[in-house]
Motif scaffolding. Structure first.
Motif, PDB file in Angstrom:
ATOM      1  N   LEU A  78      55.857 -22.148 -37.470  1.00  0.00           N
ATOM      2  CA  LEU A  78      57.030 -21.397 -36.949  1.00  0.00           C
ATOM      3  C   LEU A  78      56.920 -19.562 -37.590  1.00  0.00           C
ATOM      4  N   PRO A  79      56.406 -19.095 -37.154  1.00  0.00           N
ATOM      5  CA  PRO A  79      56.245 -17.469 -37.750  1.00  0.00           C
ATOM      6  C   PRO A  79      57.591 -16.816 -37.574  1.00  0.00           C
ATOM      7  N   SER A  80      57.610 -16.010 -38.184  1.00  0.00           N
ATOM      8  CA  SER A  80      58.494 -14.314 -37.836  1.00  0.00           C
ATOM      9  C   SER A  80      57.949 -13.713 -37.254  1.00  0.00           C
ATOM     10  N   ASN A  81      56.939 -13.446 -37.314  1.00  0.00           N
ATOM     11  CA  ASN A  81      55.969 -12.346 -36.359  1.00  0.00           C
ATOM     12  C   ASN A  81      56.482 -10.950 -36.552  1.00  0.00           C
ATOM     13  N   THR A  82      57.617 -10.759 -37.697  1.00  0.00           N
ATOM     14  CA  THR A  82      57.564  -9.856 -37.896  1.00  0.00           C
ATOM     15  C   THR A  82      58.127  -9.108 -39.040  1.00  0.00           C
ATOM     16  N   PRO A  83      58.838  -8.681 -40.265  1.00  0.00           N
ATOM     17  CA  PRO A  83      58.668  -8.697 -41.410  1.00  0.00           C
ATOM     18  C   PRO A  83      60.437  -9.364 -41.305  1.00  0.00           C
ATOM     19  N   ALA A  84      60.638 -10.336 -42.823  1.00  0.00           N
ATOM     20  CA  ALA A  84      61.859 -10.803 -42.335  1.00  0.00           C
ATOM     21  C   ALA A  84      62.270 -11.284 -44.027  1.00  0.00           C
ATOM     22  N   GLN A  85      63.275 -11.051 -44.406  1.00  0.00           N
ATOM     23  CA  GLN A  85      63.867 -11.314 -45.789  1.00  0.00           C
ATOM     24  C   GLN A  85      64.213 -12.635 -46.021  1.00  0.00           C
ATOM     25  N   PHE A  86      65.817 -13.052 -44.800  1.00  0.00           N
ATOM     26  CA  PHE A  86      66.136 -14.126 -44.431  1.00  0.00           C
ATOM     27  C   PHE A  86      65.742 -14.790 -43.720  1.00  0.00           C
ATOM     28  N   VAL A  87      65.979 -16.004 -43.657  1.00  0.00           N
ATOM     29  CA  VAL A  87      66.287 -17.295 -42.344  1.00  0.00           C
ATOM     30  C   VAL A  87      67.701 -17.925 -42.357  1.00  0.00           C
ATOM     31  N   LEU A  88      68.054 -18.428 -41.573  1.00  0.00           N
ATOM     32  CA  LEU A  88      68.721 -18.751 -40.967  1.00  0.00           C
ATOM     33  C   LEU A  88      69.166 -19.992 -40.203  1.00  0.00           C
ATOM     34  N   GLU A  89      68.919 -21.233 -41.067  1.00  0.00           N
ATOM     35  CA  GLU A  89      68.406 -22.862 -40.083  1.00  0.00           C
ATOM     36  C   GLU A  89      69.531 -23.435 -39.431  1.00  0.00           C
ATOM     37  N   LEU A  90      69.519 -23.303 -37.618  1.00  0.00           N
ATOM     38  CA  LEU A  90      71.201 -24.180 -37.311  1.00  0.00           C
ATOM     39  C   LEU A  90      70.142 -25.592 -36.906  1.00  0.00           C
ATOM     40  N   ASN A  91      71.364 -26.034 -36.286  1.00  0.00           N
ATOM     41  CA  ASN A  91      71.123 -27.087 -35.102  1.00  0.00           C
ATOM     42  C   ASN A  91      70.764 -26.239 -34.276  1.00  0.00           C
ATOM     43  N   ALA A  92      69.251 -27.019 -33.685  1.00  0.00           N
ATOM     44  CA  ALA A  92      68.567 -26.444 -31.998  1.00  0.00           C
ATOM     45  C   ALA A  92      69.373 -26.654 -31.084  1.00  0.00           C
ATOM     46  N   GLY A  93      69.162 -25.389 -29.841  1.00  0.00           N
ATOM     47  CA  GLY A  93      70.550 -24.431 -29.306  1.00  0.00           C
ATOM     48  C   GLY A  93      71.632 -23.956 -29.436  1.00  0.00           C
ATOM     49  N   MET A  94      71.351 -23.371 -31.044  1.00  0.00           N
ATOM     50  CA  MET A  94      72.363 -22.479 -31.035  1.00  0.00           C
ATOM     51  C   MET A  94      72.550 -21.348 -30.719  1.00  0.00           C
ATOM     52  N   ALA A  95      71.305 -20.564 -31.318  1.00  0.00           N
ATOM     53  CA  ALA A  95      71.472 -19.787 -31.210  1.00  0.00           C
ATOM     54  C   ALA A  95      71.337 -18.863 -29.289  1.00  0.00           C
ATOM     55  N   LEU A 135      65.015 -21.500 -35.871  1.00  0.00           N
ATOM     56  CA  LEU A 135      65.251 -20.565 -37.643  1.00  0.00           C
ATOM     57  C   LEU A 135      65.471 -19.005 -36.744  1.00  0.00           C
ATOM     58  N   ILE A 136      66.581 -18.815 -37.620  1.00  0.00           N
ATOM     59  CA  ILE A 136      66.758 -17.145 -37.022  1.00  0.00           C
ATOM     60  C   ILE A 136      66.418 -16.449 -38.763  1.00  0.00           C
ATOM     61  N   PHE A 137      65.991 -14.986 -37.921  1.00  0.00           N
ATOM     62  CA  PHE A 137      65.294 -14.800 -38.911  1.00  0.00           C
ATOM     63  C   PHE A 137      65.436 -13.334 -39.396  1.00  0.00           C
ATOM     64  N   PHE A 138      66.182 -12.227 -40.087  1.00  0.00           N
ATOM     65  CA  PHE A 138      66.977 -11.505 -40.547  1.00  0.00           C
ATOM     66  C   PHE A 138      65.692 -10.468 -42.078  1.00  0.00           C
ATOM     67  N   ASP A 139      66.193  -9.217 -41.222  1.00  0.00           N
ATOM     68  CA  ASP A 139      64.832  -8.027 -41.774  1.00  0.00           C
ATOM     69  C   ASP A 139      66.066  -8.119 -42.887  1.00  0.00           C
ATOM     70  N   HIS A 140      65.539  -7.307 -43.918  1.00  0.00           N
ATOM     71  CA  HIS A 140      66.510  -6.537 -45.078  1.00  0.00           C
ATOM     72  C   HIS A 140      67.802  -5.896 -44.804  1.00  0.00           C
ATOM     73  N   ASN A 141      68.287  -5.530 -43.574  1.00  0.00           N
ATOM     74  CA  ASN A 141      69.030  -4.956 -43.526  1.00  0.00           C
ATOM     75  C   ASN A 141      70.130  -5.531 -42.993  1.00  0.00           C
ATOM     76  N   LYS A 142      69.716  -7.662 -42.488  1.00  0.00           N
ATOM     77  CA  LYS A 142      70.998  -8.336 -42.663  1.00  0.00           C
ATOM     78  C   LYS A 142      70.752  -8.586 -40.924  1.00  0.00           C
ATOM     79  N   ARG A 143      69.543  -7.892 -39.973  1.00  0.00           N
ATOM     80  CA  ARG A 143      70.203  -7.901 -38.662  1.00  0.00           C
ATOM     81  C   ARG A 143      68.716  -8.451 -37.981  1.00  0.00           C
ATOM     82  N   ILE A 144      68.604  -9.391 -36.819  1.00  0.00           N
ATOM     83  CA  ILE A 144      67.888 -10.288 -36.568  1.00  0.00           C
ATOM     84  C   ILE A 144      66.717  -9.362 -35.761  1.00  0.00           C
TER      85      ILE A 144
END
Length: 167
Positions: A130-147, A106-115
């Motif tokens: 599975l929290p973002s631990n910081t404010p986010a507006q977008f979340v991208l789910e990819l296969n595990a290990g992709m990040a 899970l990759i969390f992005f802010d309003h500027n679309k930055r991780i």
């Protein structure tokens, strides 16, 4: 009265036979297979150089139902596919893997679309938060290990476009 009783008995017996035969039929319900539906494309860029890291075909979750369901009940996802969750506001997010059969990053992005943060290798079917631990507006789910495979870092960015699909 006897004629009525005989008639009633025949009707009951016939009804019982119909019900019994109907119950004998195999009424097994097969779960609906959920297939990937390409709704757009998402590009991830290195934050320091603006070079393209990877382009993904994405499904986009915006409605409450789509956000709550996400990638549940899927058996697999290709490495060039993902699901983007688009929220109307920026705030801390929390996901879980209930009814999700595939391991995810899970990759969390802010309003500027930055991780802004990651949750990597989320375990299938696990209901741990599975929290973002910081404010986010977008979340991208990819296969595990992709990040890790793509060497993604906080500060990398994404952009996406959504196809205009006729409903």
């Amino acid at each position: 009265m006897k004629l009525y009783t005989k008639f009633f008995t025949v009707v009951v017996l016939c009804s019982s036979v119909l019900v019994f035969n109907a119950c004998k039929e195999d009424k097994t319900v097969e779960p609906t297979k959920v297939d990937f539906k390409k709704e757009g494309e998402l590009t991830i860029f290195k934050g320091t150089t603006d070079t393209i890291v990877k382009v993904f075909n994405i499904e986009i979750a915006k409605s409450d139902y789509e956000i709550q369901t996400g990638l549940m009940y899927r058996d697999s996802m290709k490495d060039d596919q993902g699901m983007l969750f688009v929220f109307p506001e920026v705030r801390e997010r929390s996901f879980y893997m209930k009814n999700t059969r595939i391991a995810l990053d899970l990759i969390f992005f802010d309003h500027n679309k930055r991780i802004v943060s990651f949750q990597e290798n989320a375990k299938p079917m696990d209901e741990t938060s599975l929290p973002s631990n910081t404010p986010a507006q977008f979340v991208l789910e990819l296969n595990a290990g992709m990040a890790q495979k793509l060497l993604l870092d906080v500060g990398d960015k994404m952009d996406y476009f959504e196809y205009l699909l006729e409903k």
